[in-house]
Design a protein around this motif. Structure first.
Motif, PDB file in Angstrom:
ATOM      1  N   PHE A   1       0.854  -1.190   0.000  1.00 41.37           N
ATOM      2  CA  PHE A   1       0.000   0.000   0.000  1.00 41.37           C
ATOM      3  C   PHE A   1       0.888   1.238   0.000  1.00 41.37           C
ATOM      4  O   PHE A   1       2.095   1.151   0.225  1.00 41.37           O
ATOM      5  N   ILE A   2       0.274   2.358  -0.284  1.00 38.06           N
ATOM      6  CA  ILE A   2       0.984   3.645  -0.332  1.00 38.06           C
ATOM      7  C   ILE A   2       0.468   4.513   0.797  1.00 38.06           C
ATOM      8  O   ILE A   2      -0.744   4.566   1.039  1.00 38.06           O
ATOM      9  N   GLN A   3       1.351   5.190   1.507  1.00 43.11           N
ATOM     10  CA  GLN A   3       0.903   6.088   2.560  1.00 43.11           C
ATOM     11  C   GLN A   3      -0.053   7.129   1.974  1.00 43.11           C
ATOM     12  O   GLN A   3       0.287   7.843   1.029  1.00 43.11           O
ATOM     13  N   PRO A   4      -1.260   7.248   2.519  1.00 43.40           N
ATOM     14  CA  PRO A   4      -2.233   8.187   1.961  1.00 43.40           C
ATOM     15  C   PRO A   4      -1.858   9.654   2.135  1.00 43.40           C
ATOM     16  O   PRO A   4      -2.520  10.530   1.571  1.00 43.40           O
ATOM     17  N   THR A   5      -0.805   9.937   2.889  1.00 44.99           N
ATOM     18  CA  THR A   5      -0.319  11.318   2.960  1.00 44.99           C
ATOM     19  C   THR A   5       0.247  11.773   1.611  1.00 44.99           C
ATOM     20  O   THR A   5       0.535  12.952   1.424  1.00 44.99           O
ATOM     21  N   ASN A   6       0.402  10.834   0.681  1.00 43.57           N
ATOM     22  CA  ASN A   6       0.811  11.174  -0.684  1.00 43.57           C
ATOM     23  C   ASN A   6      -0.342  11.769  -1.488  1.00 43.57           C
ATOM     24  O   ASN A   6      -0.149  12.146  -2.651  1.00 43.57           O
ATOM     25  N   LEU A   7      -1.532  11.829  -0.888  1.00 45.59           N
ATOM     26  CA  LEU A   7      -2.732  12.219  -1.622  1.00 45.59           C
ATOM     27  C   LEU A   7      -3.268  13.574  -1.197  1.00 45.59           C
ATOM     28  O   LEU A   7      -3.084  14.013  -0.061  1.00 45.59           O
ATOM     29  N   LYS A   8      -3.980  14.201  -2.109  1.00 44.39           N
ATOM     30  CA  LYS A   8      -4.787  15.372  -1.792  1.00 44.39           C
ATOM     31  C   LYS A   8      -6.133  14.879  -1.255  1.00 44.39           C
ATOM     32  O   LYS A   8      -6.446  13.692  -1.336  1.00 44.39           O
ATOM     33  N   HIS A   9      -6.949  15.798  -0.770  1.00 46.39           N
ATOM     34  CA  HIS A   9      -8.264  15.401  -0.265  1.00 46.39           C
ATOM     35  C   HIS A   9      -9.172  14.887  -1.384  1.00 46.39           C
ATOM     36  O   HIS A   9     -10.173  14.211  -1.107  1.00 46.39           O
ATOM     37  N   THR A  10      -8.839  15.171  -2.620  1.00 43.43           N
ATOM     38  CA  THR A  10      -9.598  14.643  -3.763  1.00 43.43           C
ATOM     39  C   THR A  10      -9.242  13.188  -4.047  1.00 43.43           C
ATOM     40  O   THR A  10      -9.864  12.552  -4.887  1.00 43.43           O
ATOM     41  N   LEU A  11      -8.194  12.683  -3.387  1.00 40.55           N
ATOM     42  CA  LEU A  11      -7.579  11.368  -3.585  1.00 40.55           C
ATOM     43  C   LEU A  11      -6.707  11.311  -4.841  1.00 40.55           C
ATOM     44  O   LEU A  11      -6.268  10.237  -5.254  1.00 40.55           O
ATOM     45  N   GLU A  12      -6.417  12.462  -5.409  1.00 42.94           N
ATOM     46  CA  GLU A  12      -5.412  12.556  -6.470  1.00 42.94           C
ATOM     47  C   GLU A  12      -4.033  12.586  -5.816  1.00 42.94           C
ATOM     48  O   GLU A  12      -3.849  13.189  -4.757  1.00 42.94           O
ATOM     49  N   THR A  13      -3.068  11.912  -6.428  1.00 41.18           N
ATOM     50  CA  THR A  13      -1.720  11.913  -5.862  1.00 41.18           C
ATOM     51  C   THR A  13      -1.080  13.288  -6.021  1.00 41.18           C
ATOM     52  O   THR A  13      -1.352  14.004  -6.983  1.00 41.18           O
TER      53      THR A  13
END
Length: 621
Positions: free
Chosen positions: A345-357
């Motif tokens: 899995f990838i740490q979700p801190t890599n994402l914006k609130h839109t879930l775009e990386t």
């Protein structure tokens, strides 16, 4: 071939992502390993539960599909925590796992603008920091403006049956080996998580007479606002059963700790804290002499049962022994053995609130790839990613739900600001404003967004607006009518087994008593008999919690005002008690100009914002 949006993975996240994108008019492609496994329930045969039911109903309120599929395939419906307050209740349905998958697949295959292909994706194609498509194992290139990865447990999936290790994302299904390496080459740091499932038993070999029966609700409440309650109540419901582990069970497992992949170092990934394997439970809670085992039917035919609470990766002979030590399961025949599974899995801190990386424009992640666990958390992320991909193509404003308006907002905000080191699971305790974010009012809170997005039709919206009008009229009636402490009125209250009054009070105050029921409300205000059942239920809830709700609404208004506060130039964060070193470093480096900007920084918590606000006020004074 060219598409607007490509969704990779046909699980619960992939279904909602592809449907929302296609329904918003975008030419969408769903790529999945096995078409017949679209919507497969990999683990437990149930949808919903505490806080998870909130997510399902919020998805439904905005035009998603999970609630409708659940109602269509449900074989038992229950409200958990029914005797507690409405904010912490949770809808849960046992599903026919086969039917759920068939219904989900048929919805996907019959949706306009949505193509489905059975292929394994090996690479995300990127040019100049922006996604342009994907490459599959068959060397097919599919080009797209946006790509959404919903890979579940398939990225370098590794299953553990005791010492036996098998590559795969689900039993008898392959793992995606090359995609992980591709994501690493694109700059993403991958980590490992672990989850697991339990054995399944032949129903003919179970002695249910030794177990406690657990029936469904007599008058089941559907998950979807679109489902007819009367029709749902006519559906056949099957009971579940409860049995317990015992000292013999525990001793068998303890004697085999040395063979447990969880303890030998064979499993590297971190497992779910709130849904541990049976060996983990017995190790951590050595003082407990028994644990619940829920015996749940997997289909309406009830030929196979899922034994909830006995997730394990212990060797097959040990599974046989400890299962046979449990009352009612002494002669149980195992149809499928339990196993653990590790995946990337990838740490979700890599994402914006839109879930775009943040790294690659147009690339979105949803579901277990973001470190979550559960069908419902995955579906919520899938819905949001699909919507935002479609909006971005049209260059429209992004769609972000706040913490104060939805559980989905809490889920995504937690992920992208805090990250996770273990499989993330939603709980009611994670929501600061849970009294406002109840299951029962999800459509009242969120259907306006679904309507604006074109995912909720006029008929659905008309029903919601009619309900909202009835609630407003009902609350006005309760606030503008009063009882005085007359002999006649106190006799009226006594007849309802309610205490007398000594001062003039509104109907709302009377209805707020914890002993007050729907039946009593209709006696107090008979005019409400003309309203729908849903409206009367909502009016009673609103009346009971009126002052608490107003208090939370004031807190939210204060929070919104607070986020507008400007942070002074060269504000010194060092030395402020309560701020972690990591938060101080991030704030010092980025130098946000407002509290809102500070709140958007990954890892800066709401508590930290409160502290900074207090120190800004102190400095100004």
């Amino acid at each position: 071939m060219k598409y607007d949006v490509i969704v990779v993975g046909g699980g619960h996240a992939g279904i909602e992502a592809s449907l929302s994108s296609a329904r918003m008019g975008k030419k969408t492609l769903l790529l999945t390993m096995l078409v017949e496994q679209i919507g497969a329930a990999s683990c437990n045969p149930a949808i919903g539960g505490l806080a998870k039911g909130h997510l399902v109903k919020e998805i439904d309120a905005m035009g998603g599909e999970m609630a409708k599929i659940t109602d269509a395939s449900g074989i038992q419906f229950r409200i958990l925590n029914e005797n507690r307050g409405p904010a912490v209740r949770g809808s849960r349905a046992q599903i026919d796992m086969d039917e759920y998958r068939i219904v989900a697949r048929n919805v996907v295959l019959n949706t306009p603008n949505l193509d489905v292909k059975q292929e394994i994706v090996e690479e995300v194609l990127v040019e100049n920091g922006e996604v342009i498509g994907v490459l599959t194992e068959l060397q097919n290139r599919y080009m797209a403006k946006k790509v959404i990865l919903t890979t579940g447990t398939f990225m370098k999936g590794l299953m553990h049956f005791g010492q036996t290790k098998i590559k795969g994302g689900r039993f008898n299904e392959r793992s995606a080996e090359k995609l992980s390496e591709n994501l690493k080459s694109l700059g993403f740091e991958l980590e490992r998580l672990k989850t697991g499932t339990t054995a399944r038993l032949d129903a003919r070999s179970i002695d249910f007479s030794q177990m406690e029966i657990q029936p469904g609700d007599e008058n089941p409440i559907p998950f979807s606002f679109s489902t007819d309650r009367n029709k749902l109540s006519q559906k056949k419901q099957l009971p579940c059963y409860i049995t317990y582990t015992n000292e013999t069970t525990h001793q068998i497992i303890k004697d085999n700790f040395h063979r447990a992949p969880l303890f030998t170092g064979q499993i590297e990934g971190v497992g779910p804290r709130y849904c541990p394997s049976i060996e983990d439970k017995i190790n951590k809670f050595a003082d407990k002499d028994r644990h619940h085992v829920f015996v749940e039917p997997q289909t309406i035919d009830a030929t196979e049962y899922y034994i909830n609470g006995l997730s394990t990766s212990l060797p097959m002979d040990v599974q046989e022994d400890f299962i046979h030590s449990i009352p009612g399961l002494e002669n149980a025949k195992i149809v499928r053995y339990g196993y653990a599974i590790e995946y990337d899995f990838i740490q979700p801190t890599n994402l914006k609130h839109t879930l775009e990386t943040k790294q690659i424009k147009g690339l979105y992640f949803a579901g277990q790839i973001n470190g979550t666990t559960g069908y419902e958390e995955a579906a919520a992320q899938g819905f949001i990613s699909g919507v935002n991909a479609a909006l971005a193509i049209d260059e429209k404003d992004e769609f972000i739900l706040r913490r104060d308006e939805s559980y989905i907002g809490v889920l995504i905000d937690d992920l992208v600001t805090k990250g996770t080191k273990e499989p993330y699971r939603m709980f009611t305790s994670r929501a600061e404003f849970r009294l406002l974010l109840r299951e029962d009012n999800a459509h009242l809170r969120l259907s306006k967004y679904g309507y604006e997005l074109g995912l909720v039709d006029d008929k659905f919206m008309e029903r919601v607006n009619k309900l909202r009008d009835e609630i407003e009229q009902g609350m006005l009636l309760l606030h503008t009518n009063f009882l005085t402490p007359s002999k006649e009125n106190n006799a009226f209250l006594a007849d309802m087994e309610e205490g007398y009054i000594t001062d003039k009070v509104s109907y709302q105050v009377i209805a707020s008593r914890h002993t007050f029921t729907k039946e009593k409300l209709l006696k107090l205000a008979p005019e409400l008999a003309n309203f729908s059942d849903e409206a009367v239920e909502q009016i009673l809830i609103e009346a009971k919690y009126y002052h608490y709700i107003k208090k939370q609404e004031k807190q939210i208004a204060k929070m919104k005002d607070m986020l507008k506060v400007e942070i002074p130039t060269n504000f010194e964060y060092n030395g402020i008690p309560g701020l972690s070193r990591e938060i101080i470093e991030k704030l010092t480096k980025i130098q946000p100009t407002t509290l809102f900007q500070a709140s958007e920084i990954s890892g800066v918590t709401p508590a930290a914002i409160d502290i900074i606000h207090m120190y800004i006020n102190m400095r100004n004074k």
